[in-house]
Structures are given as structure tokens and as C-alpha cells.
Design a protein around this motif. Sequence first.
Motif, mmCIF file in Angstrom:
data_model
loop_
_atom_site.group_PDB
_atom_site.id
_atom_site.type_symbol
_atom_site.label_atom_id
_atom_site.label_comp_id
_atom_site.label_asym_id
_atom_site.label_seq_id
_atom_site.Cartn_x
_atom_site.Cartn_y
_atom_site.Cartn_z
ATOM 1 N N ALA A 450 -5.520 -113.019 64.693
ATOM 2 C CA ALA A 450 -6.063 -114.380 64.697
ATOM 3 C C ALA A 450 -4.906 -115.366 64.802
ATOM 4 O O ALA A 450 -3.851 -115.165 64.190
ATOM 5 N N PRO A 451 -5.085 -116.463 65.569
ATOM 6 C CA PRO A 451 -3.985 -117.422 65.755
ATOM 7 C C PRO A 451 -3.763 -118.355 64.578
ATOM 8 O O PRO A 451 -2.755 -119.056 64.534
ATOM 9 N N LEU A 452 -4.683 -118.381 63.632
ATOM 10 C CA LEU A 452 -4.563 -119.301 62.509
ATOM 11 C C LEU A 452 -5.168 -118.669 61.267
ATOM 12 O O LEU A 452 -6.205 -118.016 61.333
ATOM 13 N N THR A 453 -4.464 -118.869 60.137
ATOM 14 C CA THR A 453 -4.972 -118.431 58.835
ATOM 15 C C THR A 453 -5.002 -119.645 57.912
ATOM 16 O O THR A 453 -3.980 -120.330 57.751
ATOM 17 N N LEU A 454 -6.171 -119.938 57.315
ATOM 18 C CA LEU A 454 -6.259 -121.097 56.420
ATOM 19 C C LEU A 454 -6.977 -120.731 55.128
ATOM 20 O O LEU A 454 -7.668 -119.711 55.037
ATOM 21 N N CYS A 455 -6.791 -121.609 54.154
ATOM 22 C CA CYS A 455 -7.417 -121.419 52.846
ATOM 23 C C CYS A 455 -8.784 -122.098 52.843
ATOM 24 O O CYS A 455 -8.900 -123.300 53.150
ATOM 25 N N TRP A 470 1.639 -122.404 63.939
ATOM 26 C CA TRP A 470 0.893 -121.624 62.967
ATOM 27 C C TRP A 470 1.355 -120.182 63.022
ATOM 28 O O TRP A 470 1.777 -119.676 64.067
ATOM 29 N N LEU A 471 1.258 -119.523 61.889
ATOM 30 C CA LEU A 471 1.575 -118.099 61.827
ATOM 31 C C LEU A 471 0.372 -117.291 62.304
ATOM 32 O O LEU A 471 -0.764 -117.562 61.918
ATOM 33 N N VAL A 472 0.641 -116.321 63.141
ATOM 34 C CA VAL A 472 -0.400 -115.464 63.709
ATOM 35 C C VAL A 472 -0.542 -114.215 62.847
ATOM 36 O O VAL A 472 0.451 -113.544 62.550
ATOM 37 N N GLU A 473 -1.782 -113.915 62.468
ATOM 38 C CA GLU A 473 -1.994 -112.709 61.673
ATOM 39 C C GLU A 473 -1.963 -111.477 62.569
ATOM 40 O O GLU A 473 -2.619 -111.426 63.615
ATOM 41 N N ALA A 494 -2.925 -114.811 47.549
ATOM 42 C CA ALA A 494 -3.416 -116.102 47.062
ATOM 43 C C ALA A 494 -2.847 -117.209 47.927
ATOM 44 O O ALA A 494 -1.789 -117.069 48.540
ATOM 45 N N CYS A 495 -3.536 -118.324 47.985
ATOM 46 C CA CYS A 495 -3.080 -119.477 48.759
ATOM 47 C C CYS A 495 -1.786 -120.019 48.160
ATOM 48 O O CYS A 495 -1.725 -120.276 46.941
ATOM 49 N N PRO A 496 -0.734 -120.196 48.936
ATOM 50 C CA PRO A 496 0.526 -120.688 48.378
ATOM 51 C C PRO A 496 0.451 -122.141 47.911
ATOM 52 O O PRO A 496 1.339 -122.592 47.186
ATOM 53 N N LEU A 504 -7.864 -116.844 51.778
ATOM 54 C CA LEU A 504 -7.338 -117.012 53.133
ATOM 55 C C LEU A 504 -8.256 -116.326 54.135
ATOM 56 O O LEU A 504 -8.677 -115.183 53.931
ATOM 57 N N THR A 505 -8.542 -117.024 55.200
ATOM 58 C CA THR A 505 -9.450 -116.474 56.203
ATOM 59 C C THR A 505 -8.857 -116.643 57.595
ATOM 60 O O THR A 505 -8.137 -117.610 57.869
ATOM 61 N N ALA A 506 -9.149 -115.705 58.471
ATOM 62 C CA ALA A 506 -8.658 -115.733 59.847
ATOM 63 C C ALA A 506 -9.554 -116.625 60.695
ATOM 64 O O ALA A 506 -10.775 -116.523 60.649
ATOM 65 N N ILE A 507 -8.925 -117.493 61.490
ATOM 66 C CA ILE A 507 -9.656 -118.421 62.353
ATOM 67 C C ILE A 507 -9.334 -118.099 63.816
ATOM 68 O O ILE A 507 -8.170 -118.086 64.217
#
Length: 746
Positions: A450-455, A470-473, A494-496, A504-507
Motif C-alpha cells: 500500500a502506498p500510504l499507512t495512516l492511523c 509517504w512510506l510504502v508498506e 502503535a501509532c507513533p 494503523l491501516t493500509a490505504i
Amino acid sequence: MVQSSLLEPLPSRKRVSVLLPLPFPCALDYAVPQSLADSLDPGDVVVVPLGGRRETGVVWEQTVLPVDLAPPPPPEIAASRLRPIKERLDLPPLSAELRQFIDWVAAYTLAPPGMVLAMALRSHLRGEQTAPAVGWVRIGEPPESLRMTPARRAVLDALPQGAPPVTMAELTEKAGVGVSVVRGLADAGVLKSMLMGPVSPFAEPDPFHNPPVLEGDQATAATELRARVDERAFSATLLEGVTGSGKTEIYLEAVAECLAQGRQALVLLPEIALSAQWMDRFARRFGVRPAVWHSEIGQKARRLTWAACEDGSATVIVGARSALFMPFRDLGLVIVDEEHEAVFKQEEGVTYNARDMAVVRARLAKAPIVLASATPSLETLNNVETGRYRHLVLTARHGGAAMPETHLIDMRENPPPRGLFLSPVLVEAVKTRLGRGEQAMLFLNRRGYAPLTLCRTCGHRMECPHCTSWLVEHRKKRVLACHYCEHTEPVPHACPTCGAEDSLTAIGPGIERITEEARSEFPDARIMVMASDTISGPAATAEAVGKISRREVDLIIGTQIVAKGWHFPHLTLVGVVDADLGLGGADLRAGERTMQLLHQVAGRAGRAEAPGEVLLQSFTPEHPVMQALVSGDFTAFMAEEADQRKPGFWPPFGRLAALIVSSENADAADNAARQLGVSAPYGNGIEVLGPVPAPIAVLRGRHRRRLLLRTHRNIAVQPILRRWLGQLTFTSTVRVDVDVDPISFM
């Protein structure tokens, strides 16, 4: 336009200029010692003092360049202050043609000429030279006192009197004996060792080995290219043909003509490490494989290839862009395959476009160049329209195969289930093809999961600490990665920012996520993933291609690697997961690039008897690129692109040069960019855009600002850039990189 270059003679035998593979603005003058006064020539490789160390460089002379490229002459230094050359190395000199080419590239790109020389000398100077081989010959009959064992008799049978020398390895293998047996016969005066001449590690391709049967437009095009080679003069030809039309087989006929004349050929491929099928085609046509030049070959192979190219024993060099700087003895033909590919532009170090510099190299060598593509760049098409290039067009696929039908899937009307990314229409089409025993392909030009990981709790987005990206998973490796600086870190629990666990979920989808979905939708399918993360190097590529050709794979899932000219005869369906990817942003060439990439991907389908189909998932099916892909009218699309660029004199109807200001300190980068903006050149047909933060405003820890110089086509950017940059000085923390003819605007 490239102009002919002439070389001025050395002004005096008391002093010469020596170009060092270092970032100096020009060659340095040295005194010629008496011992070398009558034996030193331009191109000789010498050792000179520099500060307290010794450096290797090349005796250089002044190249007469076109006026708009010529740099100012270096300041004169009194002869009495010059330090003498230490020695001349016993290495082949660099040819006048290669030296001219180095000067031309440096002048055009505004790169230090020594850094261009470094690319040409990389293998010439590193490591030990290959020692001459030792061979064995028979010089007499065994004395009566020597007991003739079966092993000794086998050696004598393998090496009769008068036979040419053979190496120890060859002799022991042929006779089936150990080294001690051979040495024993040598001690008895029966055999003698001797130094052998250089033996080329490359077998010579046979131009008459397996000529293809060509008909119609193919035969006409091959005849035309052979005629260009036979002229032994510079010419440029665009070989344009639909995917599967046999462009490779046609330009290989030009290579055959070049070989028949005893000259050398250079073939540039965009992804040399991924071209297993191309090498097989070459071997079928000429009986042997060509010499290869790219970053993955070892240092010993590089030295051997360099030497064989220089002495002419390597008659065909196939390589990546750096092969342009090989020391050809008699270059008779240059081929640039997939000339539209952006990877021909080198973005690090010396920034140059290998396609454009290949034209320069061909002109200097007085050799024809062939630019091949199913989707030519707008620059090349403009050169055809203005009469600079000839044009050969192939409108039909080889063997009567039909072009695939292309259809759009409107994702607004046929959306996938929540959390998934494959439309039911595409899923059903894949199932149908697999049910028939045919192969299908899913294409998504995005690596990772996934190209984006967000909380989900606070909205924090996982970002690279060194770049504005963005960091890629990468779920398989369990890491988050930056695709710009290669920074990686474990996926946190955990969310930093807010500390929420498992939030954290993959978008969005990457190729790993599409593979996960495909395994669920097609559980019985044999799936292969083709991406730079999974296919590395020629061996892995050859293995993957072999499995697909043997029908050991049902479904191929790939990134842009799968668009590189593969021939998969059983592949009948290509599904593009996100056809809109690449159309966003302010990139000048976004539409052109997307059109080229998707057209090439679509061309993998239906290359044999079974008809092919291409399905494009799009949220903007009304976009001109999508409509052009459906209609298959590439020519009309490029004409519309040209009409949009002409009013603003954007390339190819104008010239561009980018200035990228960078520093580890944001204020320093801003101040330097502001200086450049205040002193920017102006005039009729000259415009400077910026400074502005670069789209990737921080890269590898350096803050970046961009300016863009744009001029009319008849105004060269190099003199303007020299005057502009020459009047400013910056602190040591600031770097200003120049990119003439930029491809990327990041």
C-alpha cells in the motif's frame, strides 16, 4: 543540432593538457618530460601529480565545439610553473572520436568534463589488466628413455606436432589427464609453453546464420535500414511499429549488414538486465550471444568487454545507457530500442539522456542510428516532421496476429466490493480466460502492499524522516519503505503520534495487495509476480519468462517491468488496475507517458493466434488518454499533445533547463534560490519560472528548490546558464545541479 567537431593539434611538446576523472571545470596543464617528448599523443593514459598524490588521466586536446556549447577557455599558466607528467601507462589510448564525445556531453549537460571521462574510464583503469594466456605446443617426439604411459600418450594425441597452442585447461580436459602429466612432458622436452595472443571472450556473430523471412512492410523497412548502414554515413531513422510488428527482427537485419561490413554495432536497451527474450532472439539470428554491458556484470567481465570493444573483437555490444561510452574501434551502427523510455535519462551524477547522446555518438562516428518504438516520444516525432529523421512505419503485427481490443471499465459504475480493488467486470473476464486455459495479466505500476499507512484514531500518516514522501508498506518483508532514499523501518504496533495500538491501516493498493486479492478471487490459478522486488537480474528474469512460455503460470501480476517488450503467445487478457495512475500532478509529459506505458502494456495481449483483450479500470474514462487508448489512435493523440505544447514553446518546440538548489539547511536553500531568482536572465524568448519548492521538497535530508529556464527553440540554454551561474557564489553547504532537457520535474 549536432555539428561536426574538429580537433586542434597540441600547441607544444613542452606542455600538454591532461583531463583527470575528477570534478574540475577543465583539463590541467602539465610539462612533458624529455623522456616522453617524442612519444606522447592525445588520448594516451598518463599518471600525473596532483597535490601530494598521483592521479591517472588522459592527454587531452582542445575540441572545437558548436559556438553555443563551447565553454570559455581556461586561464594560461606559465610553463615554468607546470609539474611534469610522471609516466605513460601501457594502455590503449582513448580514440579521438570518444574524446570528442566526452567533450560534447560535458558541454551540452554543463557537467565537469572529468566526470564524463570517469564514466568512460571506469573499467579502463580499475583493477589489474588481464594477463596474456599461456599456451602449450608440441616441439618434438618423446625420448626413448621416457616411459610412455596411457596418460602421456593421450596428451600427445590431443596435441599433434604443428598444432596451434592450447591452454593448460583445454589440453587437460581434451586428454582427460592432470596438470602434472603435461608438466612432465614439458620437462622431458616434448612440450613447450608460450604466451598466446589475446583471445576474445566473445564468439563472432554470423550475419548469415539464420536470416528471417520478411515480407511486405517488414522487408521494405529491412532493406531501407541495410541501405543506411551501407552508406557509411550518419543518418537517423525512426522505426515505428505497433507492438508485435517485428521491429527487433528488422533492426537486427541492419546489425547483420553492419557485421558483414566488418564493423561494430551498439544496441541500447532500456532494461538490459531484464532482456532475456531479446538475447534469445539475437542468438537465434546470429548463432551466438552478444557482448553485454550493464551494472550487474562483474569487474573482470567489464575489463574483458572493454578490451574486446577497443580491439574490435566484440562486434556487437548490447547495453544500458553507459555503453555509449565504450571505446568502439569502428562503430558502424547504433540502435536505441524503446527510444521513448524515460529510463534512458540518467538523473544522478552527470545528467544526460542516452537517447539524445546516442544520436551525437552516431554522428561523430559517421554511422546511422535507428530509434525503435511502438510509441515514439514527441521529441522524436517532431524530428521526423521537421525532416531531421527518416521514418519507417509498420502498421500490422507479424504473422497476421490482430491487435487487441481495448475496453474501459468505468469504476464509478462498476466499483469493486468495499476494501477491494478489482472490478467485478475484470474479475469475471480473468475467470473466463483462465477457464479456457489461456493466460491473463494484471498490471499496476506501484510496488509494495500500500502506498500510504495512516492511523485511524488521529490521522497520522507514516512519512519518511529524510524525504517528503509517504512510506510504502511492504507486507511480505514487514517493513515500511521510502522509494526515494531506500529508508526502511518496521511496521509499528502503535501509532507513533497518539500511541493507539493496532490503529494503523493500509490505504490504496500496491502490487502485493492486488496479489493478495487475486489469490482470493482465483484460488486455483498459478500466479507469478513480476516486479523489481521479485525479479532481480538476468537469471531470475530468464527463469520467469521460461515458466510463462512453458505455461507453468496462469496469471501474471506485474509493475512496469511487464511492459518491456515481452512476447507471451498464450497471454490473451491484460487488465490495468489503475489506468489513471500517473495522470495527476503538473508533469509536462504525464499524458504522453501514461499513453506510452499503457499502450505498451496492452501490447502484451493477443500476440499469437488467439485474440487479445485489454480492460482499463478508470475513474476518468472521458480523459483524452483513455479515449486514445480505446480508439488505438496514437498518432492523433500525439498530434493533440503537440498542439497543446506549441503555444507555450514547451519541448520539443522550445528548450528547458532545470536548476535544483539543495542544502541540508532550509534557509540556505531558500537564500540561494532567491539569489538565482533575483539574477535570473530575461529577454525575448527567455523565461525563468520559480524559484519554488520542489514537489519532493526534501530528498535524502536535503531541502530542494527548483527554477526552470525556458527558451525558444532557436536559443541555446547553455551560454545563458554559464553566464547566470558564473556571476553568483554560494556557500559550501549549497549545491546547484543543472538538468538540461529535464524528464523528471520532482
